[in-house]
Scaffold this motif. Structure first.
Motif, mmCIF file in Angstrom:
data_model
loop_
_atom_site.group_PDB
_atom_site.id
_atom_site.type_symbol
_atom_site.label_atom_id
_atom_site.label_comp_id
_atom_site.label_asym_id
_atom_site.label_seq_id
_atom_site.Cartn_x
_atom_site.Cartn_y
_atom_site.Cartn_z
ATOM 1 N N ALA A 168 0.831 -1.203 0.000
ATOM 2 C CA ALA A 168 0.000 0.000 0.000
ATOM 3 C C ALA A 168 0.867 1.255 0.000
ATOM 4 O O ALA A 168 0.588 2.208 -0.733
ATOM 5 C CB ALA A 168 -0.939 -0.008 1.206
ATOM 6 N N GLN A 169 1.937 1.250 0.775
ATOM 7 C CA GLN A 169 2.842 2.399 0.815
ATOM 8 C C GLN A 169 3.526 2.609 -0.528
ATOM 9 O O GLN A 169 3.651 3.743 -1.008
ATOM 10 C CB GLN A 169 3.888 2.214 1.907
ATOM 11 C CG GLN A 169 3.319 2.334 3.304
ATOM 12 C CD GLN A 169 4.360 2.032 4.354
ATOM 13 O OE1 GLN A 169 4.796 0.895 4.493
ATOM 14 N NE2 GLN A 169 4.765 3.044 5.090
ATOM 15 N N ALA A 170 3.969 1.529 -1.159
ATOM 16 C CA ALA A 170 4.628 1.640 -2.465
ATOM 17 C C ALA A 170 3.662 2.173 -3.512
ATOM 18 O O ALA A 170 4.024 3.024 -4.332
ATOM 19 C CB ALA A 170 5.194 0.283 -2.883
ATOM 20 N N LEU A 171 2.437 1.693 -3.490
ATOM 21 C CA LEU A 171 1.432 2.174 -4.444
ATOM 22 C C LEU A 171 1.100 3.637 -4.195
ATOM 23 O O LEU A 171 0.915 4.413 -5.145
ATOM 24 C CB LEU A 171 0.178 1.304 -4.370
ATOM 25 C CG LEU A 171 0.340 -0.100 -4.951
ATOM 26 C CD1 LEU A 171 -0.773 -1.023 -4.465
ATOM 27 C CD2 LEU A 171 0.375 -0.045 -6.465
ATOM 28 N N ALA A 172 1.030 4.037 -2.929
ATOM 29 C CA ALA A 172 0.778 5.446 -2.612
ATOM 30 C C ALA A 172 1.905 6.319 -3.139
ATOM 31 O O ALA A 172 1.663 7.381 -3.723
ATOM 32 C CB ALA A 172 0.617 5.621 -1.102
ATOM 33 N N ARG A 173 3.154 5.871 -2.962
ATOM 34 C CA ARG A 173 4.298 6.637 -3.486
ATOM 35 C C ARG A 173 4.250 6.732 -5.000
ATOM 36 O O ARG A 173 4.723 7.703 -5.586
ATOM 37 C CB ARG A 173 5.617 5.992 -3.044
ATOM 38 C CG ARG A 173 5.989 6.278 -1.608
ATOM 39 C CD ARG A 173 7.417 5.869 -1.296
ATOM 40 N NE ARG A 173 7.688 4.455 -1.533
ATOM 41 C CZ ARG A 173 7.468 3.479 -0.654
ATOM 42 N NH1 ARG A 173 6.986 3.752 0.536
ATOM 43 N NH2 ARG A 173 7.744 2.231 -0.962
ATOM 44 N N ALA A 174 3.655 5.727 -5.650
ATOM 45 C CA ALA A 174 3.539 5.724 -7.110
ATOM 46 C C ALA A 174 2.356 6.560 -7.599
ATOM 47 O O ALA A 174 2.135 6.661 -8.804
ATOM 48 C CB ALA A 174 3.408 4.285 -7.617
ATOM 49 N N GLY A 175 1.585 7.142 -6.655
ATOM 50 C CA GLY A 175 0.522 8.046 -7.062
ATOM 51 C C GLY A 175 -0.893 7.511 -6.961
ATOM 52 O O GLY A 175 -1.832 8.174 -7.387
ATOM 53 N N PHE A 176 -1.065 6.339 -6.404
ATOM 54 C CA PHE A 176 -2.397 5.745 -6.283
ATOM 55 C C PHE A 176 -3.112 6.238 -5.028
ATOM 56 O O PHE A 176 -2.476 6.468 -4.000
ATOM 57 C CB PHE A 176 -2.305 4.214 -6.184
ATOM 58 C CG PHE A 176 -1.988 3.537 -7.467
ATOM 59 C CD1 PHE A 176 -2.969 2.889 -8.193
ATOM 60 C CD2 PHE A 176 -0.691 3.524 -7.964
ATOM 61 C CE1 PHE A 176 -2.673 2.245 -9.379
ATOM 62 C CE2 PHE A 176 -0.382 2.885 -9.147
ATOM 63 C CZ PHE A 176 -1.373 2.255 -9.865
ATOM 64 N N TYR A 177 -4.428 6.361 -5.108
ATOM 65 C CA TYR A 177 -5.258 6.442 -3.914
ATOM 66 C C TYR A 177 -5.369 5.017 -3.394
ATOM 67 O O TYR A 177 -5.433 4.070 -4.187
ATOM 68 C CB TYR A 177 -6.648 6.968 -4.230
ATOM 69 C CG TYR A 177 -6.731 8.463 -4.433
ATOM 70 C CD1 TYR A 177 -5.717 9.317 -4.038
ATOM 71 C CD2 TYR A 177 -7.851 9.026 -5.002
ATOM 72 C CE1 TYR A 177 -5.809 10.691 -4.202
ATOM 73 C CE2 TYR A 177 -7.960 10.400 -5.185
ATOM 74 C CZ TYR A 177 -6.936 11.216 -4.783
ATOM 75 O OH TYR A 177 -7.032 12.561 -4.956
#
Length: 71
Positions: A30-39
């Motif tokens: 979840a943290q990696a996806l958030a850093r990639a710009g995802f909600y």
């Protein structure tokens, strides 16, 4: 119901649904996806202090996050 135009959809960040995202590997994803710009939407069985902490960590990175209790 109205349909979104292609431009409207392109302007919104993508959404990632992460199961088991309140701790461990799920939270790391979840943290990696958030850093990639995802909600982020975290789905987990337990709505507890770990879930709240996970949301706080993701939100601190500047991304929106929600929790859904489910299996």
């Amino acid at each position: 119901m109205t349909q979104d135009s292609t431009a409207d959809r392109a302007a919104r960040p993508p959404v990632a649904v992460v199961t088991g995202g309140r701790r461990g590997i799920g939270l790391a994803c979840a943290q990696a996806l958030a850093r990639a710009g995802f909600y982020i939407v975290i789905v987990d069985l337990h709505d507890d202090a770990e879930a709240t902490s996970a949301l706080d960590v993701i939100r601190a990175s500047g991304r929106e996050a929600r929790f859904v209790r489910g299996d």
